[in-house]
Scaffold this active site. Sequence first.
Site, PDB file in Angstrom:
ATOM      1  N   GLU A  64       0.823  -1.222   0.000  1.00 58.02           N
ATOM      2  CA  GLU A  64       0.000   0.000   0.000  1.00 58.02           C
ATOM      3  C   GLU A  64       0.857   1.273   0.000  1.00 58.02           C
ATOM      4  O   GLU A  64       2.065   1.224   0.258  1.00 58.02           O
ATOM      5  CB  GLU A  64      -0.923   0.013   1.216  1.00 58.02           C
ATOM      6  CG  GLU A  64      -0.186  -0.044   2.547  1.00 58.02           C
ATOM      7  CD  GLU A  64      -0.954   0.625   3.680  1.00 58.02           C
ATOM      8  OE1 GLU A  64      -1.452   1.748   3.486  1.00 58.02           O
ATOM      9  OE2 GLU A  64      -1.016   0.027   4.770  1.00 58.02           O
ATOM     10  N   LYS A 104      -3.510  -2.488  15.098  1.00 57.88           N
ATOM     11  CA  LYS A 104      -2.830  -1.485  15.909  1.00 57.88           C
ATOM     12  C   LYS A 104      -3.458  -1.316  17.277  1.00 57.88           C
ATOM     13  O   LYS A 104      -4.679  -1.188  17.401  1.00 57.88           O
ATOM     14  CB  LYS A 104      -2.870  -0.137  15.188  1.00 57.88           C
ATOM     15  CG  LYS A 104      -1.539   0.223  14.578  1.00 57.88           C
ATOM     16  CD  LYS A 104      -1.603   1.550  13.909  1.00 57.88           C
ATOM     17  CE  LYS A 104      -2.274   1.525  12.658  1.00 57.88           C
ATOM     18  NZ  LYS A 104      -3.143   1.581  11.821  1.00 57.88           N
TER      19      LYS A 104
END
Length: 299
Positions: A21, A155
């Site tokens: 990405e 995360k």
Amino acid sequence: MKISKEVQEALRSNKAVVALESTIISHGMPYPKNVETALRVEKVIRDHGAVPATIGIIDGEPVIGMSPEEIEQFGKRKGVAKASRRDLPIIYAKKMWGATTVAATMILAAQAGIEVFVTGGVGGAHRGAQNNFDISADLEELGKTNVTVVSAGVKAILDLNLTLEILETKGVPVLSYGTDEFADFYTRHSGIKMENVVNSPVEVAKIIKAKRDNKLDGGILVANPIPEEYAMDPVVINSAIDKALKMADEAGVKGKDITPFLLKTIVELTGGDSLESNIRLVLNNAALGAEIAKEITKL
Ligand code: PSU
Ligand code: MN
């Protein structure tokens, strides 16, 4: 879309290809570490015998397999939009530059015929999502697009339990690599026990194939924990996260700006240590992603 010669050739000859990405480059890390890391990630993938395909949008055109010069541009150019699914038509029509998130990269990878995608961490349900509905479009995309995403779990700035519940609802297999504890990005110890543990790239490849053969549309999330030697002290990282969340709240940061703000603030609060961990975990994911992509070509 523009697919680089190298990626086209690899896809044509059933060689392993790994998508990457560009939001992590433009909005996830500071320059020049972002560019350095992106190029190192590509090198790890090549060293493991696969072809990297860094994805982004240049002047409204999706590029699958950026050149090093293009990666440099994504790293330092101002005003490259963070592009998730909803942003794509606007960026195409207005011929803008777009740094693709996990969701948008999955879409473009699938369109190009790439099955494996490596990143740092996918987006998820933010803390307080029960009330503010801040749930990343990455989860929706994992629910419908046929790409396997290798990430260091989710995360720790997010609500991990809520994120896992949503992934279950969307029908996304979450494969925990080499441990039964869910990876929480900066550490290996979220305290969340996982049901599905995998221990080798071929095991993951077989699950991808079973999903594909049985027409079960949607992605797979491989949660690959950060190597122990690069993991952060949980006390240090959790206090930085709590502080950063408070600062975001006080500054009124919302929506798509929240993840970049938190990452940047946490890097500052940890004196750069969280950035080093972030880089190490992406490199670690790159190695695993390349191995999985190679196994798929053999099945
Ligand atoms: N994880 C990182 N760095 C990042 C991101 C995730 O370590 O920059 C980016 C990814 O592109 C992911 C996006 O798709 O953050 C999620 O943003 P949001 O929560 O706004 O959907
Ligand atoms: Mn959001």
